[in-house]
Scaffold this motif. Structure first.
Motif, short mmCIF file in Angstrom:
data_model
loop_
_atom_site.label_atom_id
_atom_site.label_comp_id
_atom_site.label_asym_id
_atom_site.label_seq_id
_atom_site.Cartn_x
_atom_site.Cartn_y
_atom_site.Cartn_z
N GLN A 1 -15.97 -28.18 12.07
CA GLN A 1 -16.20 -29.28 11.22
C GLN A 1 -16.86 -30.83 11.42
O GLN A 1 -16.41 -31.07 12.73
CB GLN A 1 -14.67 -29.46 10.01
N LEU B 1 -12.75 -30.89 16.50
CA LEU B 1 -12.54 -31.89 17.63
C LEU B 1 -13.94 -31.60 18.14
O LEU B 1 -13.86 -32.50 19.42
CB LEU B 1 -12.32 -29.94 17.75
N TRP C 1 -20.49 -18.76 24.03
CA TRP C 1 -18.44 -19.58 24.99
C TRP C 1 -18.47 -17.94 24.33
O TRP C 1 -17.50 -17.21 25.39
CB TRP C 1 -18.38 -19.85 23.76
N TYR D 1 -12.73 -15.50 16.76
CA TYR D 1 -12.59 -16.47 17.59
C TYR D 1 -13.98 -17.35 16.54
O TYR D 1 -13.93 -18.19 16.67
CB TYR D 1 -14.17 -15.73 18.63
N TYR E 1 -14.94 -35.30 17.60
CA TYR E 1 -14.16 -36.36 17.96
C TYR E 1 -14.47 -36.21 19.61
O TYR E 1 -14.95 -37.50 20.10
CB TYR E 1 -12.90 -35.60 17.55
N LEU F 1 -15.45 -22.46 13.63
CA LEU F 1 -15.69 -22.99 12.29
C LEU F 1 -14.95 -24.30 11.81
O LEU F 1 -15.03 -25.35 11.02
CB LEU F 1 -15.37 -22.39 11.23
N LEU F 2 -13.68 -23.76 12.47
CA LEU F 2 -12.78 -25.45 12.17
C LEU F 2 -13.49 -26.83 13.53
O LEU F 2 -12.84 -27.72 12.96
CB LEU F 2 -11.37 -24.83 12.51
N MET F 3 -13.17 -26.07 14.12
CA MET F 3 -13.64 -26.72 15.62
C MET F 3 -15.23 -27.95 15.00
O MET F 3 -14.94 -28.88 15.49
CB MET F 3 -13.97 -26.51 16.76
N THR G 1 -13.76 -17.68 13.47
CA THR G 1 -12.49 -18.84 12.48
C THR G 1 -12.46 -19.82 12.97
O THR G 1 -12.96 -21.46 12.87
CB THR G 1 -11.41 -18.53 11.52
N VAL G 2 -12.29 -20.56 14.90
CA VAL G 2 -12.00 -21.12 15.54
C VAL G 2 -13.00 -22.08 15.20
O VAL G 2 -12.89 -23.27 15.90
CB VAL G 2 -11.74 -20.44 16.80
#
Lengths: 336, 307
Positions: free
Chosen positions: A174, A178, A210, A165, A181, A170-172, A167-168
């Motif tokens: 960036q 998301l 979360w 989770y 955005y 980490l990507l969200m 890593t999720v």
């Protein structure tokens, strides 16, 4: 003709089982015999002694030494011809007294780690417990439909692997991820979630919140079931509105559970490791989010200063144990 | 009165919005990793707006992930080197090479093995503490009780030295054994097994049951729900273990957390592949959660009434 005979080798297995069962039952004859208790306990106690009790003591021991390499020095040696045994030291150590503990006072990276951990804790724990409490109360309201579905959804993160989770997030988080955005979509400026010192800590706060809000919600929801309904009715008769009922009935009645949730969350934050390693290993300025456990890991297994890392571990264990003890004392009515 | 009902309606609306918002915030990251795992990296990075519709690249991402040299997420068919040919029937007997396990299989195998071993040890110890009298029972029980407040995952330094001395580094034993005698498990089992009536055990003894039969024919079956809750606690504990596996495991034996850490810490980070790995490691437990929700909840609650 060959008949099935008990002396035949085909039955030797059964005989040997019978033999051993008989010899064993002479060792463990009756319930009054305390050996039965010991035998049930033996496997667990043996592992407990080697892998938990020994490390607890040995960490303390190590914290007074400087680690100079893995051991190999023979401590004890016996050779009787057919039986030999060699006890080998597990580390090559130099006694340094309390200097590992003294070094903490001047270790600025340790101070930074402590500061980061406490900062994350002070923001994250109240935030998460607050949200969890609101969810619990909302789901407990009599008019809510599909309660089971909502509870399942909110509790879903409990099953997410801690590293996966992370890593999720980490990507969200960036710069073009998301979350930014959504922020730009509603007319706000994007936030440097992973590159600014302050916001990278907030990313950790968000991620941990979360992951654990649903967990705490379940505990609080169970606590709510134990609040006597009459108290609400009495408060209603006294003309209390919703907020007042929450303030004067729910919160005081939930006090032990809330306390438990606060303390376990605090302990959890002290143990924070996966999230900063994954999320900030991939982005933020390292020192702005390094946590205590992460620092212990680096000191021990990258710098190989095991003595100093043990001292750090003991300080952390001390803090966490004090908190747990306080939790048991403050929340403890149910002590059996 | 009308004022009252309107207020009620507003309140209900606010409550629902809050819950629904929470549910959305909870679900979006989960849905989003799934979507991200189905996009190619260029689609993922170049798009100015995050996509919310799955693409079609999941399997090619998975293929790229599987082709990585240093990390193996899912297992793959290995070299079947040996065959036994029996005319119409032949089979490979080099079973270890039929399937080279990846991190997911490793993690599942380790977590299941740990859970089973720990359930046996904890229930036996709990049974002994609950139903037998012996010398040093109290001191031993209090010693175990005392470690409940310690963060036992953090005792990695002596464990590392111990494992190097026992030649167990880079073995699964190294991450199964240290917590197999789980203090919380022993404690929970002891608390629950105290409720087994002594008369029941006594009458079984009269009927000639051995002490071990009392344990596995009477104690274990009556403890089914506690065992299920404890199993969830133990499984999740092992499944999330990161620090010690990171220290002790080397390439080829990685568990999911360590493998994902390798992907994230690599020289060149492939976001698409990381998302595939994250999806593969999160989804199975979600499914498990949906089926075993009751046990999950009672596991959480059992773990929360430590005192």
């Amino acid at each position: 003709m060959a008949t099935q005979d008990s002396t035949r080798p085909a039955n030797s297995l059964r005989d040997s089982v019978r033999f051993w069962r008989q010899s064993l039952s002479s060792v463990l004859p009756s319930a009054s015999d305390s050996t039965v208790g010991y035998l049930f306990l033996l496997p667990a106690i043996a592992l407990f002694a080697v892998f938990l009790a020994f490390p607890i003591v040995y960490t303390l021991y190590l914290s007074f030494f400087r680690f100079q390499g893995v051991g190999g020095e023979t401590l004890f040696w016996i050779d009787t011809g057919f039986f030999s045994y060699r006890l080998v030291s597990i580390a090559n150590l130099q006694f340094v007294g309390l200097s590992n503990y003294a070094a903490m006072f001047t270790d600025s990276l340790f101070h930074q780690a402590l500061f980061n951990t406490v900062f994350i804790l002070l923001v994250q724990v109240p935030l998460m417990v607050g949200i969890a409490l609101l969810f619990a109360v909302a789901l407990d309201a009599s008019f809510v439909k599909f309660r089971g579905v909502f509870r399942t959804v909110l509790a879903l993160p409990v099953s997410a692997n801690l590293v996966a989770y992370s890593t999720v997030f980490l990507l969200m988080m960036q710069d073009s991820g998301l979350v930014n955005y959504v922020l730009t979509g509603i007319g706000l400026d994007p936030i440097p979630w992973l590159t600014s010192e302050f916001w990278s800590r907030m990313t950790i706060v968000g991620a941990v919140t979360w992951r654990w809000t649903g967990y705490n919600m379940i505990i609080l929801l169970a606590g709510l079931q134990n609040v006597p309904q009459q108290l609400y009715e009495a408060a209603e008769i006294d003309g209390a509105n919703r907020i007042e009922k929450f303030r004067y009935v729910t919160v005081p009645q939930l006090r032990p559970v809330l306390l438990f949730v606060f303390v376990t969350s605090t302990i959890g934050t002290f143990k924070l490791f996966s999230e900063p390693v994954i999320i900030n290993g991939g982005g933020a300025p390292l020192e702005s989010t390094i946590t205590i456990v992460q620092y212990i890991y680096q000191t021990a297994f990258i710098d190989f200063r095991l003595g100093y890392a043990s001292a750090l571990t003991y300080v952390l264990i001390g803090v966490v144990s004090l908190l747990s003890a306080a939790q048991l004392r403050l929340g403890g009515e149910g002590d059996a | 009165m009308r004022e009252e009902t309107r207020r009620e309606a507003v309140w209900q609306f606010l409550t629902y919005s809050f819950i629904v918002l929470g549910a959305v915030v909870t679900l979006v990251p989960l849905y989003w990793i799934f979507v991200a795992s189905t996009l190619s990296e260029s689609e993922f990075l170049s798009s100015t707006s995050p996509r919310l519709v799955p693409g079609g690249e999941f399997f090619s991402n998975l293929q790229a992930l599987q082709a990585r040299e240093n990390v193996q997420i899912l297992g793959h068919v290995g070299q079947m080197t040996q065959y036994v040919d029996l005319g119409p029937v032949y089979f490979a007997y080099d079973f270890w090479h039929l399937w080279n396990p990846g991190a997911i299989e490793n993690s599942i195998f380790i977590a299941v093995a740990y859970t089973l071993l720990s359930l046996v040890l904890c229930s036996m110890a709990g049974f002994a503490f609950a139903k037998y009298e012996f010398r040093f029972k109290k001191p031993m029980f209090y010693a175990i009780l005392a470690t409940l407040i310690l963060p036992i995952q953090l005792l990695v330094i002596p464990l590392f030295l111990l494992m190097s001395q026992l030649n167990m580094t880079n073995t699964y034993w190294a991450i199964i054994l240290p917590w197999a005698a789980n203090p919380l498990g022993i404690f929970l089992m002891r608390q629950n097994m105290r409720s087994i009536p002594d008369a029941l055990l006594e009458s079984a003894r009269m009927d000639g049951a051995t002490e071990f039969q009392l344990y596995y024919k009477i104690a274990l079956p009556t403890m089914k729900s506690s065992l299920a809750a404890l199993a969830i606690i133990l499984f999740l504990f092992q499944w999330n273990l990161f620090l010690f596996p990171l220290v002790i495991l080397e390439q080829g034996k990685y568990t999911i957390p360590v493998a994902i850490n390798q992907l994230v810490g690599a020289q060149r980070v492939y976001y698409d592949q990381i998302m595939v790995a994250a999806t593969l490691s999160i989804v199975p437990i979600f499914v498990l959660f949906l089926f075993l929700q009751k046990q999950f909840v009672s596991g959480i609650l059992a773990g929360s009434v430590k005192e």
